[in-house]
Design a protein around this motif. Structure first.
Motif, PDB file in Angstrom:
ATOM      1  N   THR A   1       4.447  -4.856  -6.382  1.00  0.00           N
ATOM      2  CA  THR A   1       4.593  -5.196  -5.028  1.00  0.00           C
ATOM      3  C   THR A   1       5.100  -6.801  -4.859  1.00  0.00           C
ATOM      4  O   THR A   1       4.497  -7.613  -5.563  1.00  0.00           O
TER       5      THR A   1
ATOM      6  N   GLY B   1       0.822  -1.194   0.127  1.00  0.00           N
ATOM      7  CA  GLY B   1      -0.125   0.048   0.064  1.00  0.00           C
ATOM      8  C   GLY B   1       0.803   1.501   0.171  1.00  0.00           C
ATOM      9  O   GLY B   1       0.285   2.393  -0.240  1.00  0.00           O
ATOM     10  N   ASP B   2       2.214   1.354   0.212  1.00  0.00           N
ATOM     11  CA  ASP B   2       3.010   2.307   0.221  1.00  0.00           C
ATOM     12  C   ASP B   2       2.880   3.051  -1.181  1.00  0.00           C
ATOM     13  O   ASP B   2       2.691   2.451  -2.339  1.00  0.00           O
ATOM     14  N   LYS B   3       2.908   4.323  -1.237  1.00  0.00           N
ATOM     15  CA  LYS B   3       2.900   5.136  -2.219  1.00  0.00           C
ATOM     16  C   LYS B   3       4.113   5.142  -2.937  1.00  0.00           C
ATOM     17  O   LYS B   3       5.321   5.157  -2.579  1.00  0.00           O
ATOM     18  N   PRO B   4       4.177   5.273  -4.411  1.00  0.00           N
ATOM     19  CA  PRO B   4       5.682   5.140  -5.032  1.00  0.00           C
ATOM     20  C   PRO B   4       6.422   6.686  -4.657  1.00  0.00           C
ATOM     21  O   PRO B   4       6.032   7.530  -4.510  1.00  0.00           O
TER      22      PRO B   4
ATOM     23  N   LEU C   1       3.795  -0.043 -10.318  1.00  0.00           N
ATOM     24  CA  LEU C   1       4.347  -0.446  -8.925  1.00  0.00           C
ATOM     25  C   LEU C   1       4.243  -1.784  -8.948  1.00  0.00           C
ATOM     26  O   LEU C   1       3.077  -2.134  -8.793  1.00  0.00           O
TER      27      LEU C   1
ATOM     28  N   ARG D   1       5.892   3.837 -15.333  1.00  0.00           N
ATOM     29  CA  ARG D   1       5.489   4.066 -13.795  1.00  0.00           C
ATOM     30  C   ARG D   1       4.671   3.071 -12.881  1.00  0.00           C
ATOM     31  O   ARG D   1       4.070   3.260 -11.945  1.00  0.00           O
TER      32      ARG D   1
END
Length: 436
Positions: free
Chosen positions: A176, A74-77, A174, A172
């Motif tokens: 996980t 859940g961390d943002k880029p 992401l 871009r």
């Protein structure tokens, strides 16, 4: 980033123990810990594979910018580029890092398990998981660490991804991931002398209790590969020697070589197979022995005018074969460019039983009075040396009571050697040959 001189312990790593979970201190014995590293710039070597008109597989590689981000689901880029978010697991590549962040080189690649369809035995793993490898190298050769990153896609693909059908990754995106397995060495390349017994470091760790593992060490040289050691936990079969089998349970599969010989050189390959993953590390080993250099006179040499003096420079017990021995002279007070002596005679290479070599460079000196105060230097260069070895002496010329000798105009270099002297050397204990 925390600096620490203490031994960093990872108490959450599970190693092979044939059914028993064990906590082993496999960490960093270095001057600085990078355990709190949050992100690291990387090169993502992406690939495009296709089959050409002749039915052959062709692969096109291209490098893209990416970042390893150590965080939580859940961390943002943190950066506007491809992000590989590495979430917490029982193995963490940061535990094994040494030095400072600016010395780390990071490369990420796709990894294919081929036709080996097997769900990784940890919570959340799926049959359609996608794999990547992240390799961290220390720029000064302290270590190489490869981590297998498992990425679970949102929905399974209609066709299982492999190297012929990679899923597209946008600039871009992401992804996980979770670190599933680590394989590392603290001896990425080894240079040793003859008759030494070096230890080739290779270790691994996985994020779960291992049911089965296979370990192999191979030697690759001259296009041929030979197996030095193999072990299978499934069958218990052991072939070869060099690895402490009891240490495999702790993730240590290091290989100890027997006394090195000339045929010990090559690339040693450590392979650890935990289905469906196969991790391997190449460790090139080269042999090198520095020459022992000496000259046959003291630091000051006194020569009577009109007489000859034999000067000899020995380079002994070096490996490999190629060596350069040169004689120079320079006037009192020094010279920006010392003069190279010509017509220096070189012995034939002598081969010793241990595989090392020796060579001598000889010239004969019949000095003039004005040569008194000159410095003569033997310079030896060899690939085992960071800088050449120098051995020098200062010349003092004394007068002669013989009137005829005082009138002799000698030559300061080996040009003054008569054929009789040369023939004497050629028929003596050392065979003299002209320098190539």
């Amino acid at each position: 980033m925390n600096a620490s001189s203490s031994f960093k312990i990872n108490k959450n790593v599970t190693y092979l123990d044939t059914g028993v979970v064990c906590d082993v201190a496999l960490g960093v014995n270095g001057s600085q810990s990078l355990y709190d590293l949050q992100w690291l710039p990387c090169s993502f070597v992406d690939e495009k594979v296709h089959i050409n008109e002749k039915g052959h597989i062709e692969t096109e590689y291209f490098t893209r910018e990416a970042v390893l981000h150590f965080g939580n689901v859940g961390d943002k880029p943190l950066h506007p580029t491809i992000i590989f978010l590495v979430t917490a697991s029982k193995v963490d590549m940061r535990h094994y890092l040494e030095g400072t962040e600016d010395k780390l080189l990071c490369e990420i690649r796709r990894y294919s398990t081929g036709r080996n369809v097997m769900r990784w035995p940890t919570a959340g793993a799926q049959d359609h998981d996608v794999w990547f490898t992240s390799t961290l190298r220390h720029s000064e050769g302290l270590f190489v660490i490869t981590t297998f990153l498992r990425h679970t896609t949102v929905a399974p693909a209609e066709v299982k991804e492999d190297f012929l059908q990679w899923n597209k990754i946008n600039d871009r995106d992401l992804l996980t991931t979770s670190a599933a397995m680590v394989i590392l060495t603290r001896t990425p390349s080894v240079e040793v002398g003859l008759l030494k017994e070096p230890n080739l470091d290779c270790r691994f760790a996985v994020d779960h209790k291992l049911p089965h593992v296979t370990v192999e060490w191979n030697l690759q040289k001259h296009g041929k590969r030979s197996t030095l050691f193999s072990y299978s936990s499934r069958t218990g079969k052991i072939e070869g020697r060099g690895v402490a089998v009891k240490a495999i349970a702790a993730g240590n599969v290091s290989f100890k070589l027997p006394p090195t010989r000339k045929d010990s050189e090559g690339t040693y390959i450590c392979s650890v197979m935990v289905p469906p993953l196969i991790g391997s590390l190449d460790i090139p080993l080269t042999l090198s022995e520095q020459p022992r250099v000496s000259i046959n006179v003291d630091s000051t040499l006194s020569v009577v005018l009109g007489t000859y003096q034999k000067l000899k420079c020995d380079a002994e017990r070096y490996y490999p074969l190629d060596v350069s021995i040169e004689w120079y002279r320079e006037p009192p007070g020094g010279s920006p460019i010392p003069s190279l002596l010509e017509n220096v005679l070189h012995s034939s290479h002598q081969l010793h039983k241990d595989g090392t070599h020796s060579l001598s460079a000889i010239f004969y000196l019949r000095p003039r009075m004005e040569d008194s105060g000159y410095t003569y230097t033997c310079r030896v260069s060899h690939q085992s040396l960071l800088t050449p070895i120098y051995k020098s002496f200062s010349l003092i010329v004394t007068g002669s009571n013989n009137i005829a000798d005082r009138d002799i105009v000698g030559e300061a270099q080996s040009e003054s050697v008569s054929q009789a002297w040369v023939e004497q050397e050629r028929t003596g204990a050392i065979q003299i040959i002209q320098r190539e």
